[in-house]
Design a protein around this motif. Sequence first.
Motif, PDB file in Angstrom:
ATOM      1  N   PRO A 148       0.768  -1.360   0.041  1.00  0.00           N
ATOM      2  CA  PRO A 148      -0.121   0.076  -0.089  1.00  0.00           C
ATOM      3  C   PRO A 148       0.827   1.153   0.012  1.00  0.00           C
ATOM      4  O   PRO A 148       1.908   1.244   0.671  1.00  0.00           O
ATOM      5  CB  PRO A 148      -0.917  -0.126   1.440  1.00  0.00           C
ATOM      6  N   GLY A 149       0.502   2.215  -0.873  1.00  0.00           N
ATOM      7  CA  GLY A 149       1.381   3.198  -0.929  1.00  0.00           C
ATOM      8  C   GLY A 149       2.172   3.352  -2.089  1.00  0.00           C
ATOM      9  O   GLY A 149       2.603   4.549  -2.383  1.00  0.00           O
ATOM     10  N   ARG A 150       2.481   2.402  -2.745  1.00  0.00           N
ATOM     11  CA  ARG A 150       3.531   2.181  -3.787  1.00  0.00           C
ATOM     12  C   ARG A 150       2.559   2.155  -4.950  1.00  0.00           C
ATOM     13  O   ARG A 150       1.637   2.078  -4.851  1.00  0.00           O
ATOM     14  CB  ARG A 150       4.395   1.163  -3.495  1.00  0.00           C
ATOM     15  N   THR A 151       3.285   1.845  -6.159  1.00  0.00           N
ATOM     16  CA  THR A 151       2.527   1.572  -7.379  1.00  0.00           C
ATOM     17  C   THR A 151       1.811   0.277  -7.322  1.00  0.00           C
ATOM     18  O   THR A 151       1.867  -0.539  -6.880  1.00  0.00           O
ATOM     19  CB  THR A 151       3.723   1.367  -8.626  1.00  0.00           C
ATOM     20  N   VAL A 153       0.837  -0.989 -10.308  1.00  0.00           N
ATOM     21  CA  VAL A 153       1.011  -1.624 -11.694  1.00  0.00           C
ATOM     22  C   VAL A 153       1.256  -3.052 -11.326  1.00  0.00           C
ATOM     23  O   VAL A 153       0.810  -4.060 -12.171  1.00  0.00           O
ATOM     24  CB  VAL A 153       1.853  -0.814 -12.576  1.00  0.00           C
ATOM     25  N   PRO A 154       2.144  -3.325 -10.499  1.00  0.00           N
ATOM     26  CA  PRO A 154       2.443  -4.873 -10.341  1.00  0.00           C
ATOM     27  C   PRO A 154       1.350  -5.663  -9.749  1.00  0.00           C
ATOM     28  O   PRO A 154       0.361  -5.063  -9.174  1.00  0.00           O
ATOM     29  CB  PRO A 154       3.805  -4.839  -9.489  1.00  0.00           C
ATOM     30  N   TYR A 155       1.465  -7.159 -10.025  1.00  0.00           N
ATOM     31  CA  TYR A 155       0.391  -7.782  -9.510  1.00  0.00           C
ATOM     32  C   TYR A 155       0.874  -8.046  -7.919  1.00  0.00           C
ATOM     33  O   TYR A 155       1.883  -8.431  -7.495  1.00  0.00           O
ATOM     34  CB  TYR A 155       0.720  -9.172  -9.884  1.00  0.00           C
ATOM     35  N   TRP A 156      -0.366  -7.791  -7.000  1.00  0.00           N
ATOM     36  CA  TRP A 156       0.069  -8.084  -5.737  1.00  0.00           C
ATOM     37  C   TRP A 156      -0.644  -9.506  -5.259  1.00  0.00           C
ATOM     38  O   TRP A 156      -1.877  -9.606  -5.214  1.00  0.00           O
ATOM     39  CB  TRP A 156      -0.760  -6.826  -4.551  1.00  0.00           C
ATOM     40  N   ILE A 157       0.221 -10.264  -4.845  1.00  0.00           N
ATOM     41  CA  ILE A 157      -0.203 -11.576  -4.637  1.00  0.00           C
ATOM     42  C   ILE A 157      -0.073 -12.000  -3.251  1.00  0.00           C
ATOM     43  O   ILE A 157       1.030 -11.498  -2.463  1.00  0.00           O
ATOM     44  CB  ILE A 157       0.535 -12.603  -5.594  1.00  0.00           C
ATOM     45  N   THR A 158      -1.002 -12.881  -2.791  1.00  0.00           N
ATOM     46  CA  THR A 158      -0.850 -13.572  -1.246  1.00  0.00           C
ATOM     47  C   THR A 158      -0.636 -15.148  -1.440  1.00  0.00           C
ATOM     48  O   THR A 158      -0.730 -15.919  -0.325  1.00  0.00           O
ATOM     49  CB  THR A 158      -1.876 -12.991  -0.650  1.00  0.00           C
ATOM     50  N   THR A 159      -1.309 -15.824  -2.726  1.00  0.00           N
ATOM     51  CA  THR A 159      -1.215 -17.139  -2.530  1.00  0.00           C
ATOM     52  C   THR A 159      -0.378 -17.765  -3.986  1.00  0.00           C
ATOM     53  O   THR A 159      -0.269 -16.950  -4.589  1.00  0.00           O
ATOM     54  CB  THR A 159      -2.663 -17.633  -2.686  1.00  0.00           C
ATOM     55  N   GLN A 160      -0.165 -19.018  -3.572  1.00  0.00           N
ATOM     56  CA  GLN A 160       0.408 -19.665  -4.881  1.00  0.00           C
ATOM     57  C   GLN A 160      -0.333 -19.837  -6.157  1.00  0.00           C
ATOM     58  O   GLN A 160       0.016 -19.504  -7.365  1.00  0.00           O
ATOM     59  CB  GLN A 160       0.997 -21.115  -4.441  1.00  0.00           C
ATOM     60  N   GLU A 161      -1.691 -19.890  -6.066  1.00  0.00           N
ATOM     61  CA  GLU A 161      -2.510 -19.766  -6.895  1.00  0.00           C
ATOM     62  C   GLU A 161      -2.600 -18.550  -7.841  1.00  0.00           C
ATOM     63  O   GLU A 161      -2.561 -18.401  -8.857  1.00  0.00           O
ATOM     64  CB  GLU A 161      -4.160 -20.040  -6.685  1.00  0.00           C
ATOM     65  N   GLU A 162      -2.610 -17.396  -6.941  1.00  0.00           N
ATOM     66  CA  GLU A 162      -2.317 -15.876  -7.596  1.00  0.00           C
ATOM     67  C   GLU A 162      -1.202 -15.715  -8.281  1.00  0.00           C
ATOM     68  O   GLU A 162      -1.090 -15.063  -9.242  1.00  0.00           O
ATOM     69  CB  GLU A 162      -2.646 -14.783  -6.525  1.00  0.00           C
ATOM     70  N   ALA A 163      -0.252 -16.462  -7.756  1.00  0.00           N
ATOM     71  CA  ALA A 163       1.256 -16.180  -8.163  1.00  0.00           C
ATOM     72  C   ALA A 163       1.294 -16.694  -9.767  1.00  0.00           C
ATOM     73  O   ALA A 163       1.622 -16.311 -10.588  1.00  0.00           O
ATOM     74  CB  ALA A 163       2.356 -17.039  -7.698  1.00  0.00           C
ATOM     75  N   ARG A 164       0.639 -18.196  -9.880  1.00  0.00           N
ATOM     76  CA  ARG A 164       0.658 -18.918 -10.927  1.00  0.00           C
ATOM     77  C   ARG A 164      -0.425 -18.099 -11.991  1.00  0.00           C
ATOM     78  O   ARG A 164       0.007 -17.810 -13.169  1.00  0.00           O
ATOM     79  CB  ARG A 164       0.323 -20.128 -10.922  1.00  0.00           C
ATOM     80  N   LYS A 179       9.429 -10.106 -13.702  1.00  0.00           N
ATOM     81  CA  LYS A 179      10.289  -9.242 -12.567  1.00  0.00           C
ATOM     82  C   LYS A 179       9.420  -9.647 -11.224  1.00  0.00           C
ATOM     83  O   LYS A 179       8.129  -9.443 -11.171  1.00  0.00           O
ATOM     84  CB  LYS A 179      10.204  -7.659 -12.844  1.00  0.00           C
ATOM     85  N   ILE A 180      10.288  -9.886 -10.247  1.00  0.00           N
ATOM     86  CA  ILE A 180       9.594 -10.172  -8.909  1.00  0.00           C
ATOM     87  C   ILE A 180      10.432  -9.304  -7.901  1.00  0.00           C
ATOM     88  O   ILE A 180      11.465  -8.929  -8.155  1.00  0.00           O
ATOM     89  CB  ILE A 180       9.677 -11.733  -8.422  1.00  0.00           C
ATOM     90  N   TRP A 181       9.561  -8.773  -7.017  1.00  0.00           N
ATOM     91  CA  TRP A 181      10.299  -8.084  -5.841  1.00  0.00           C
ATOM     92  C   TRP A 181      10.243  -8.870  -4.637  1.00  0.00           C
ATOM     93  O   TRP A 181       9.198  -9.581  -4.045  1.00  0.00           O
ATOM     94  CB  TRP A 181       9.527  -6.577  -5.383  1.00  0.00           C
ATOM     95  N   VAL A 182      11.616  -9.002  -3.957  1.00  0.00           N
ATOM     96  CA  VAL A 182      11.440  -9.761  -2.809  1.00  0.00           C
ATOM     97  C   VAL A 182      12.395  -8.772  -1.574  1.00  0.00           C
ATOM     98  O   VAL A 182      13.574  -8.663  -1.610  1.00  0.00           O
ATOM     99  CB  VAL A 182      12.304 -11.223  -2.822  1.00  0.00           C
ATOM    100  N   ASP A 183      11.565  -7.903  -1.080  1.00  0.00           N
ATOM    101  CA  ASP A 183      12.022  -6.975  -0.089  1.00  0.00           C
ATOM    102  C   ASP A 183      11.050  -6.214   0.855  1.00  0.00           C
ATOM    103  O   ASP A 183       9.755  -6.107   0.349  1.00  0.00           O
ATOM    104  CB  ASP A 183      12.351  -6.039  -1.081  1.00  0.00           C
ATOM    105  N   THR A 184      11.452  -6.206   1.850  1.00  0.00           N
ATOM    106  CA  THR A 184      10.361  -5.559   2.940  1.00  0.00           C
ATOM    107  C   THR A 184      10.079  -4.008   2.844  1.00  0.00           C
ATOM    108  O   THR A 184       9.538  -3.533   3.513  1.00  0.00           O
ATOM    109  CB  THR A 184      10.624  -5.923   4.550  1.00  0.00           C
ATOM    110  N   ARG A 185      11.217  -3.401   1.963  1.00  0.00           N
ATOM    111  CA  ARG A 185      11.026  -1.823   2.006  1.00  0.00           C
ATOM    112  C   ARG A 185      11.178  -1.361   3.437  1.00  0.00           C
ATOM    113  O   ARG A 185      10.502  -0.743   3.938  1.00  0.00           O
ATOM    114  CB  ARG A 185       9.659  -1.550   1.379  1.00  0.00           C
TER     115      ARG A 185
END
Length: 407
Positions: A148-151, A153-164, A179-185
């Motif tokens: 929340p508060g960032r762009t 545009v990317p897919y925001w996912i919470t499950t493997q189903e959403e990932a696929r 492209k994936i982001w793996v970061d807690t910011r």
Amino acid sequence: MNKVAGAAIVMSLLAGCASTPSGGPFTAYEGARLIVGDGRVIENATLVVEGTKIVQAGGAAEVAVPAGATRVSLAGKTVMPMIIDTHVHLGSTREALLRDLRLRAYYGVSTALSLGTDGYGNLDMRGQAIPGAARFFSAGRGITMQEPGRTTVPYWITTQEEARKAVAELAAHKVDIVKIWVDTRDGKYKKLSPELYGAVIDEAHKRGLRVTAHIFDLEDAKGLIRAGVDALAHGVRDQDIDDELVAMFKQRPSLVLTPNLPDRGVKVDLSWLKAGLALSQVAILERANTDRKIAQQFYGIQARNLAKLNAAGVRITLGTDGNRPWGPHDEMEDMAVAGMTPMQVIVAATRNSAEFLRLPDAGTLQAGKSADFIVLDANPLDDITNTRRISAVVLRGAAVDRTQPVR
């Protein structure tokens, strides 16, 4: 004097489109030092271009210049391949994107890969050879956790189903990479878990797509490599890397590192930017152009990590993040300060980056390749910052107009 000489070369290049008696538009560029892009240097070289392609490249004694070819003397100059930037974030509107691509050509960049903040609206521009503009590659929409508060545009996912499902949509739009982001910011958000990024990587590979990952932490880099990630879009930033990570890279020779080094935190000479930027823009940059100890320490971690991986023979490409068309020249200096030789930096920025983007016609100056090259007033092998001393740029065989900066 350099501006006058550069303008004269551009006029010669433009004249080089004239056809020979045989009907082919040959231009021979003669007398320069030729940095091929694969680690080789040819002194007193001749480069013969027909249309958009290089047809001959070698020492003057080895190249037979076609009869009637237009001859352009580049004596005293150095020629190198145009730069390829494998990590940027370009404008999202058509007008902004076109401007960004033209600006990159102005600074000697032939190709740019935009990573995950584009959306799908301008993907058709990837196949277009726009005069005076760099080639465009895109990851479309990246994939991350909810931020929340960032762009958005990317897919925001919470499950493997959403990932696929996200990967399936990316594949349907024929993106160039995932492209994936793996970061807690800085601890603000949850980051993609190994289960989630593992599902993304697995689904992407099933669909013939590669995955590049934004990272920060050492342990995430290791987890992603174990999961089969194809590239790291940043170096490790939280600590000095260990021997285990080096060994993991060695076990995966095709794994790519795009360091994306940060600001070194030292005051630098920005005068070279005045020819291409409005004075107001330069003034903004100058206000941030100071010595900053914390930034120096942050750069130091990543510089040491890059030096260690470079010494181990890891495949390195060039990327700048953000949207600074001149950024590759800063990044190349930062890579050299970190310990890479100027030749290693140039190979990373040309051949390696072209191979990463699967561009068989780019990255080196050889017969059959696209005629994409920079004419320099000084040798970057002596000082990597000489890549900024641009006399002329030739993109797909045509001179880029650098008499007026792109506004």
